[in-house]
Write an enzyme that holds these catalytic residues in place. Structure first.
Site, mmCIF file in Angstrom:
data_model
loop_
_atom_site.group_PDB
_atom_site.id
_atom_site.type_symbol
_atom_site.label_atom_id
_atom_site.label_comp_id
_atom_site.label_asym_id
_atom_site.label_seq_id
_atom_site.Cartn_x
_atom_site.Cartn_y
_atom_site.Cartn_z
ATOM 1 N N HIS A 11 1.211 5.294 -5.638
ATOM 2 C CA HIS A 11 0.596 5.231 -4.410
ATOM 3 C C HIS A 11 -0.591 4.592 -5.193
ATOM 4 O O HIS A 11 -1.345 4.595 -5.397
ATOM 5 C CB HIS A 11 -0.534 6.941 -3.966
ATOM 6 C CG HIS A 11 -0.891 6.628 -2.782
ATOM 7 N ND1 HIS A 11 -0.489 7.630 -1.550
ATOM 8 C CD2 HIS A 11 -1.662 5.544 -1.550
ATOM 9 C CE1 HIS A 11 -1.591 7.084 -0.359
ATOM 10 N NE2 HIS A 11 -2.091 6.078 -0.432
ATOM 11 N N HIS A 62 -2.513 0.850 -2.370
ATOM 12 C CA HIS A 62 -1.664 -0.538 -1.398
ATOM 13 C C HIS A 62 -1.799 -1.772 -2.065
ATOM 14 O O HIS A 62 -2.896 -2.293 -2.575
ATOM 15 C CB HIS A 62 -2.643 0.217 -0.364
ATOM 16 C CG HIS A 62 -2.745 1.136 0.177
ATOM 17 N ND1 HIS A 62 -2.211 1.561 1.271
ATOM 18 C CD2 HIS A 62 -2.828 2.370 -0.289
ATOM 19 C CE1 HIS A 62 -2.128 2.973 2.180
ATOM 20 N NE2 HIS A 62 -2.892 3.192 0.824
ATOM 21 N N ASP A 108 -2.640 -3.971 0.185
ATOM 22 C CA ASP A 108 -3.621 -5.299 0.699
ATOM 23 C C ASP A 108 -5.367 -4.031 0.250
ATOM 24 O O ASP A 108 -6.099 -4.887 0.982
ATOM 25 C CB ASP A 108 -3.491 -4.923 2.425
ATOM 26 C CG ASP A 108 -3.059 -3.542 2.154
ATOM 27 O OD1 ASP A 108 -2.871 -2.774 2.040
ATOM 28 O OD2 ASP A 108 -3.929 -3.472 4.234
ATOM 29 N N GLY A 133 -3.647 4.831 7.584
ATOM 30 C CA GLY A 133 -4.282 4.609 8.602
ATOM 31 C C GLY A 133 -4.961 6.130 9.075
ATOM 32 O O GLY A 133 -5.237 6.578 8.076
ATOM 33 N N HIS A 171 1.013 9.756 4.684
ATOM 34 C CA HIS A 171 -0.592 9.758 4.189
ATOM 35 C C HIS A 171 -0.899 10.975 5.024
ATOM 36 O O HIS A 171 -0.370 11.194 5.925
ATOM 37 C CB HIS A 171 -1.423 8.494 4.686
ATOM 38 C CG HIS A 171 -1.730 7.375 3.851
ATOM 39 N ND1 HIS A 171 -0.644 6.731 3.602
ATOM 40 C CD2 HIS A 171 -2.581 7.649 2.904
ATOM 41 C CE1 HIS A 171 -1.414 5.815 3.022
ATOM 42 N NE2 HIS A 171 -2.181 6.168 2.305
ATOM 43 N N GLU A 218 -5.946 14.005 3.691
ATOM 44 C CA GLU A 218 -6.833 13.165 3.247
ATOM 45 C C GLU A 218 -7.834 13.115 4.145
ATOM 46 O O GLU A 218 -9.097 14.108 3.632
ATOM 47 C CB GLU A 218 -6.745 11.947 2.974
ATOM 48 C CG GLU A 218 -7.031 10.684 3.300
ATOM 49 C CD GLU A 218 -7.140 9.547 2.961
ATOM 50 O OE1 GLU A 218 -5.908 9.102 4.040
ATOM 51 O OE2 GLU A 218 -7.888 8.810 1.836
ATOM 52 N N ASP A 256 -4.585 4.105 -5.333
ATOM 53 C CA ASP A 256 -4.663 4.242 -3.716
ATOM 54 C C ASP A 256 -5.489 2.798 -3.421
ATOM 55 O O ASP A 256 -3.966 1.697 -3.444
ATOM 56 C CB ASP A 256 -6.218 5.402 -3.376
ATOM 57 C CG ASP A 256 -5.805 5.468 -1.690
ATOM 58 O OD1 ASP A 256 -4.595 4.777 -1.403
ATOM 59 O OD2 ASP A 256 -6.664 6.095 -0.605
HETATM 60 O O1 LIG Z 1 -6.748 5.979 1.560
HETATM 61 C C1 LIG Z 1 -6.076 5.268 2.790
HETATM 62 N N1 LIG Z 1 -5.821 6.769 3.912
HETATM 63 C C2 LIG Z 1 -5.430 5.896 5.510
HETATM 64 N N2 LIG Z 1 -4.588 4.887 5.388
HETATM 65 C C3 LIG Z 1 -5.507 3.849 4.203
HETATM 66 C C4 LIG Z 1 -5.376 4.343 2.724
HETATM 67 N N3 LIG Z 1 -5.477 3.330 2.440
HETATM 68 C C5 LIG Z 1 -5.225 2.766 3.034
HETATM 69 N N4 LIG Z 1 -5.020 2.244 3.884
HETATM 70 C C6 LIG Z 1 -4.759 2.114 4.940
HETATM 71 O O2 LIG Z 1 -2.995 1.578 4.683
HETATM 72 C C7 LIG Z 1 -2.861 0.115 5.026
HETATM 73 C C8 LIG Z 1 -1.768 -0.264 4.248
HETATM 74 O O3 LIG Z 1 -1.275 -0.499 2.982
HETATM 75 C C9 LIG Z 1 -3.974 -0.122 4.842
HETATM 76 O O4 LIG Z 1 -4.004 -2.193 5.961
HETATM 77 C C10 LIG Z 1 -4.985 0.537 5.662
HETATM 78 O O5 LIG Z 1 -5.601 0.731 6.606
HETATM 79 ZN ZN LIG Z 2 -3.399 5.733 0.870
#
Ligand SMILES: O=c1[nH]cnc2c1ncn2[C@@H]1O[C@H](CO)[C@@H](O)[C@H]1O
Ligand SMILES: [Zn+2]
Length: 359
Positions: A19, A21, A23, A180, A207, A210, A297
């Site tokens: 996990h 991301h 970005d 999101g 997701h 959380e 994350d």
């Molecule tokens: O921990 C998280 N929980 C929910 N959404 C997340 C988390 N980290 C990142 N993103 C979302 O996932 C998109 C794509 O990678 C990111 O742009 C962010 O808005």
């Molecule tokens: Zn995440």
């Protein structure tokens, strides 16, 4: 208690990451370069200060505010060359940190602000991972990177993104996800996409659990059929603590079915899901032998790495190589690549390295 393990040894030990991301893991210096190219205004153009800005801004105690910081990373990832560079550097950075297997996710629908199509976005990222992995192998730190395509849960493109993921399944996309803000956007909004993926025999994680509790985890598993839970940390709300913890029906189901929990300790502290690393439910969930995995994350927003997350847990819970190996094998068992390939990494890379560390 075990003898303290050294940070540089954690870096060298093979690790698996499920996990992360794309970005949420850019190098600050790259953001500065790319922002200058496209004329995007940043809070500061000093890379060190910018890295600090992201961590501080994400340290908000709320998932919604944490997610606002992504405006700056997404803004500079709108061309094929930028996406390719970010993916290449991601593979290199993870490999340099001793990650031998990673699944990295991003949301293609967020990268259409210039003139790319969804397929071009995915192709640019996949090309970057191929380049980065080749460079990492040359540097003596081989890594395999799989890509997960994320759909944004507040939007309405999940079916399209699910089809995009399946279209690229033989070229590096190994799964699907939704991300999101969680509150108000239950996973069942995207049921069509999940049913489509199941009919395609494809893999997905969601997701859930959380920022929002058990109903979201229950929907993700029992309505949507998620293979894994992104975070899932609120499953502890279905466990009665004390010397003999009692599992509710949902927690028991998650444990019985060995549903992997993609836990992200530092991220949870920043969004306020958990008060501190020492109080993170990962300790309890490990003791109860849930299928726990450790994840980053967002390395940029948390100022972290896979080695740092492991080191924080070793310090807070007195873990040693045995536990680090257990987390790593759990993650590798839970990966979305074919079973024989998972086993090969476990048997040929992970187990021999930890056998030496444990000796
Ligand atoms: O921990 C998280 N929980 C929910 N959404 C997340 C988390 N980290 C990142 N993103 C979302 O996932 C998109 C794509 O990678 C990111 O742009 C962010 O808005
Ligand atoms: Zn995440």
């Amino acid at each position: 208690m075990v003898a303290r393990i050294r940070y540089e040894d954690i870096v060298k030990a093979p690790k698996a990451l499920l996990h992360d991301h794309l970005d949420g893991g850019l190098r600050p210096a790259t953001i500065v370069d790319l922002a200058a190219e496209v004329g995007h205004e940043l809070p500061t153009t000093d890379p060190v200060a910018l890295g600090g800005w992201f961590v501080a801004a994400a340290d908000s105690g709320s998932l919604e505010r944490y997610l606002e910081t992504f405006a700056h990373t997404v803004a500079v990832m709108q061309t094929a060359s930028a996406l390719r560079r970010v993916a290449r550097e991601c593979a290199l950075d993870l490999a340099a940190d001793g990650v031998v297997y990673a699944e990295v996710r991003f949301a293609p629908e967020q990268h259409l602000e210039r003139d790319l199509t969804l397929d071009e976005v995915v192709e640019a990222v996949l090309a970057g991972f191929v380049e980065g992995s080749a460079l990492a192998a040359e540097a003596g730190t081989p890594i395999r990177v799989g890509t997960l395509l994320t759909a944004m849960r507040h939007a309405a493109r999940s079916q399209e993104i699910a089809e995009l993921a399946v279209r690229h399944r033989d070229h590096g996309v190994v799964g699907f996800d939704i991300a999101g803000a969680e509150a108000g956007f239950p996973p069942t909004r995207h049921l069509d996409a999940f049913e489509y993926l199941q009919r395609e025999n494809f893999h997905f994680t969601i997701h859930a659990g959380e920022a929002f509790g058990l109903p979201s985890i229950w929907q993700a598993i029992q309505w949507c059929g998620a293979d894994r839970l992104g975070h899932g940390v609120r499953i502890v709300d279905d466990i009665t603590g004390g010397p003999e913890p009692v599992l509710g029906r949902l927690a028991a189901y998650v444990r019985d079915k060995r549903i992997p929990l993609e836990l992200c300790p530092s991220s949870n502290v920043q969004t306020g899901a958990v008060a501190s690393i020492a109080e993170h439910p990962i300790g309890l969930l490990r003791d109860l032998r849930f299928r726990v995995t450790v994840n980053t994350d967002n390395r940029l927003m948390s100022g972290t790495s896979m080695s740092r997350e492991m080191a924080l847990l070793c310090e807070a819970f007195g873990y040693g190589w045995r536990e680090v190996q257990w987390f790593t094998i759990n993650a590798m068992k839970s990966a979305f690549i074919p079973f024989d390939q998972r086993l090969q990494i476990i048997d040929e890379v992970i187990k021999p390295a930890y056998a030496k560390l444990l000796a």
